[in-house]
Design an enzyme around this catalytic site. Structure first.
Site, PDB file in Angstrom:
ATOM      1  N   HIS A  71       0.874  -1.269   0.027  1.00 27.98           N
ATOM      2  CA  HIS A  71       0.086   0.075   0.061  1.00 27.98           C
ATOM      3  C   HIS A  71       0.876   1.315  -0.182  1.00 27.98           C
ATOM      4  O   HIS A  71       1.765   1.563   0.897  1.00 27.98           O
ATOM      5  CB  HIS A  71      -0.828   0.296   1.199  1.00 27.98           C
ATOM      6  N   HIS A  93      -6.771  -0.739   7.894  1.00 26.14           N
ATOM      7  CA  HIS A  93      -7.385  -2.011   8.270  1.00 26.14           C
ATOM      8  C   HIS A  93      -7.463  -2.029   9.840  1.00 26.14           C
ATOM      9  O   HIS A  93      -6.749  -1.522  10.545  1.00 26.14           O
ATOM     10  CB  HIS A  93      -6.603  -3.024   7.724  1.00 26.14           C
ATOM     11  N   ALA A 123      -8.862  -7.136  -2.214  1.00 21.71           N
ATOM     12  CA  ALA A 123      -8.645  -8.551  -2.552  1.00 21.71           C
ATOM     13  C   ALA A 123      -9.398  -9.282  -1.691  1.00 21.71           C
ATOM     14  O   ALA A 123      -9.298  -8.908  -0.484  1.00 21.71           O
ATOM     15  CB  ALA A 123      -7.081  -8.705  -2.593  1.00 21.71           C
ATOM     16  N   MET A 226     -10.655  -8.899   4.714  1.00 19.63           N
ATOM     17  CA  MET A 226     -10.657  -7.995   5.960  1.00 19.63           C
ATOM     18  C   MET A 226     -10.805  -6.581   5.966  1.00 19.63           C
ATOM     19  O   MET A 226     -10.014  -5.710   6.663  1.00 19.63           O
ATOM     20  CB  MET A 226      -9.146  -8.251   6.435  1.00 19.63           C
ATOM     21  N   SER A 227     -11.699  -5.885   5.116  1.00 15.42           N
ATOM     22  CA  SER A 227     -11.713  -4.559   4.729  1.00 15.42           C
ATOM     23  C   SER A 227     -13.285  -4.404   4.272  1.00 15.42           C
ATOM     24  O   SER A 227     -14.150  -5.135   4.243  1.00 15.42           O
ATOM     25  CB  SER A 227     -11.029  -4.188   3.811  1.00 15.42           C
ATOM     26  N   ASN A 250      -7.435 -15.710  -4.104  1.00 17.21           N
ATOM     27  CA  ASN A 250      -7.168 -17.094  -3.887  1.00 17.21           C
ATOM     28  C   ASN A 250      -8.346 -17.861  -3.609  1.00 17.21           C
ATOM     29  O   ASN A 250      -9.530 -17.216  -3.501  1.00 17.21           O
ATOM     30  CB  ASN A 250      -6.086 -17.302  -2.532  1.00 17.21           C
TER      31      ASN A 250
END
Ligand SMILES: *[C@@H]1O[C@H](CO)[C@@H](O)[C@H](O)[C@H]1NC(C)=O
Length: 289
Positions: A71, A93, A123, A226-227, A250
């Site tokens: 990032h 995050h 992602a 996670m976001s 993935n």
């Protein structure tokens, strides 16, 4: 702003957001109606902008700063296909230790800047067995797992200047924008890997166990990450329209005999490959809103 573990000790006041916004308004003449939050490895979108103005987070009054690998940390104002927009290159995050207020800080800044549409990218791991690595998933809905555990960014006193006490979330991901995104994907030859599904947020930073993946599949989630969810909650609260896109980087492991393991390098590698397509999709989409 420092990372904080207690949300109550770090609640931001309207005046703090205003201070950030006034500073930005006095440092750029651009008045974007669209904001884009670039997810892990997806910051390249901001590099496509023309007439760029870059503001490192550390230079913006009251703005938090980010730490995760992959990032950059700046706001980029500019034009994408001739349309003014502002990109967040590097998001905050919850797993980094920031309170939900800090995680969502930029969204209220966007709103006060005059932004009307928020495009969020991330992602994510594919839970739906029909998804392939590299698919792009339009987010149709979300499961706010941290919210189940009391970590909703709107917990605490409500400031009516931003929105109502009990905001609706059944229409969080705008139906018209999704239709427009599907149309754009067809025009750009991206429809063969476009999916539409439910995104589930976990706090991280651990990836999911096998049992957790099986549970999330049963709950109806198609992708996990996670976001995104906190930002979307805050965006909807203050009336922004939202388009969410997950790049499936993935496939989660659901088999105890498997030797595969989730890892951050794999995420960054896959992201690199499909990034071009995602960028193409977003930049053409933006000309239609
Ligand atoms: C998975 O994705 C497909 C294709 O988008 C969808 O039809 C299906 O309902 C999703 N869920 C499951 C559990 O397969």
């Amino acid at each position: 702003m420092e990372a904080a573990s207690s949300s109550s000790s770090s609640r931001c006041s309207y005046e703090e957001y205003k201070e950030t916004v006034d500073w930005l308004l006095s440092h750029t003449e651009q008045r974007p109606k669209v904001a884009i939050i670039c997810g892990s490895g997806l910051g390249g979108l901001a590099d496509l902008l023309e007439d760029k103005m870059l503001f490192p987070y550390k230079d913006i009054p009251r703005f938090p700063t980010s730490t995760v690998e992959g990032h950059a940390s700046r706001l980029v104002f500019g034009k994408l296909q001739g349309r003014e927009c502002v990109c967040m290159q590097g998001r905050f995050h919850f797993y980094e230790g920031y309170s939900m207020d800090v995680v969502t800080y930029p969204v209220r800044v966007f709103s006060l800047l005059g932004v009307e549409t928020l495009i969020v990218t991330n992602a994510a791991g594919g839970l739906n067995s029909s998804y392939n690595v590299g698919d792009i998933m339009l987010i149709k809905d979300h499961i706010n797992m941290p919210g189940f555990a009391g970590q909703n960014p709107l917990c605490g006193p409500n400031d009516e200047r931003f929105g109502v006490r009990f905001p609706c979330m059944s229409d969080a991901y705008d139906r018209d924008l999704r239709a427009l995104a599907k149309q754009t994907a067809a025009e750009q030859g991206c429809d063969s890997f476009l999916q539409e599904g439910v995104y589930c947020m976990l706090s991280g930073p651990t990836y999911e166990t096998i049992a957790e993946c099986k549970l999330l599949q049963k709950l109806g989630a198609d992708a996990v990450g996670m976001s995104t969810v906190p930002e979307v909650v805050i965006a909807r609260h203050c009336g922004l329209r939202v388009l969410g896109l997950s790049l499936i980087t993935n496939k989660v492991v659901t088999d105890y005999e498997s030797n595969e393991k989730a890892n951050h390098e794999e995420v960054l590698r896959t992201t690199k490959q499909r990034t071009q397509d995602l960028q193409k999709l977003v930049s053409h989409f933006i000309t239609k809103i």
